[in-house]
Design a protein around this motif. Sequence first.
Motif, short mmCIF file in Angstrom:
data_model
loop_
_atom_site.label_atom_id
_atom_site.label_comp_id
_atom_site.label_asym_id
_atom_site.label_seq_id
_atom_site.Cartn_x
_atom_site.Cartn_y
_atom_site.Cartn_z
N ASP A 1 23.80 60.17 115.80
CA ASP A 1 23.16 59.11 115.01
C ASP A 1 24.18 58.00 114.76
O ASP A 1 25.39 58.21 114.81
CB ASP A 1 22.63 59.65 113.68
CG ASP A 1 23.73 60.19 112.79
OD1 ASP A 1 24.25 59.43 111.95
OD2 ASP A 1 24.11 61.38 112.97
N ALA A 2 23.66 56.81 114.51
CA ALA A 2 24.51 55.62 114.39
C ALA A 2 25.48 55.71 113.22
O ALA A 2 26.63 55.26 113.31
CB ALA A 2 23.62 54.38 114.25
N ALA A 3 25.04 56.28 112.10
CA ALA A 3 25.89 56.34 110.92
C ALA A 3 27.12 57.23 111.17
O ALA A 3 28.25 56.88 110.83
CB ALA A 3 25.10 56.86 109.72
N THR A 4 26.89 58.37 111.79
CA THR A 4 27.99 59.28 112.10
C THR A 4 28.96 58.64 113.09
O THR A 4 30.18 58.75 112.96
CB THR A 4 27.45 60.61 112.67
OG1 THR A 4 26.57 61.20 111.73
CG2 THR A 4 28.60 61.56 112.98
N GLN A 5 28.40 57.97 114.07
CA GLN A 5 29.23 57.30 115.07
C GLN A 5 30.10 56.23 114.41
O GLN A 5 31.30 56.13 114.69
CB GLN A 5 28.36 56.66 116.14
CG GLN A 5 29.15 55.94 117.21
CD GLN A 5 28.27 55.30 118.27
OE1 GLN A 5 27.06 55.45 118.25
NE2 GLN A 5 28.87 54.59 119.19
N ALA A 6 29.50 55.42 113.54
CA ALA A 6 30.24 54.35 112.87
C ALA A 6 31.36 54.91 112.00
O ALA A 6 32.46 54.36 111.95
CB ALA A 6 29.28 53.50 112.03
N THR A 7 31.07 56.01 111.32
CA THR A 7 32.08 56.64 110.46
C THR A 7 33.26 57.13 111.30
O THR A 7 34.43 56.94 110.94
CB THR A 7 31.47 57.81 109.67
OG1 THR A 7 30.44 57.32 108.83
CG2 THR A 7 32.53 58.51 108.83
N ALA A 8 32.96 57.76 112.43
CA ALA A 8 34.02 58.28 113.31
C ALA A 8 34.85 57.14 113.91
O ALA A 8 36.06 57.23 114.01
CB ALA A 8 33.41 59.13 114.40
#
Length: 223
Positions: A81-88
């Motif tokens: 998901d986009a949120a997890t990707q952005a956090t990483a």
Amino acid sequence: MRSGRRASPGVAATRLARPLLLSATLLLSPPGLGAGTPGASAEPVPEGETASSAARTHYAAGMAYKAEAWSHEAAALEATDAATQATAEAAARAAFEAAITAFGKALKLDLKDHEAANELGYALRRTGNYQKALGAYNFALTIKPDFYPAVEYRGEAYLALGRLQDAKDAYMTLFRNEPVLAAQLLEAMAAKATDAEFAAWVAERQQIAARLPSSDAASAADW
């Protein structure tokens, strides 16, 4: 009237090194480092350590941050998901920025540490600071001209800046001296070969590399 006498090799090398050191000092001023540049104020040495050992400690910390950044990048690629990707991705950038600080401190303590200069360039490049990355690679190669990992990293920085002829020159240097690193740079070139003329050049070099025995580095000079 100018004298016809030529400077000795040692004097000439010193004259060449001065502008290179000045350029590196100006370029190696990444965000967050403040005075953490070659030639800047001295980095404090912890009690019981030498400047050299403290430099190695900072270098090791930088390498640990680099590994952490790679781990976060891998997590970003695997994110669903986009949120997890952005956090990483944000965590990866933060780790690279911490690496910049650590490698900068290592260089302040040891201006002859070509490995720290090279790794500083890598971390700068991975945070988008391409011009400063070039300064770091140039500094590393001023210290150790045959340090080919810096040639490869610099080639990738040239690619990012669209300096395709410089990237080609870097590849040819590696092709004649370090085929494994040459293959690594050529792979990066192929991934970014949007210019038709450059793409054709890359394809030609791939064909040549495929015909050359991987163990026969010496014969690469004939290609």
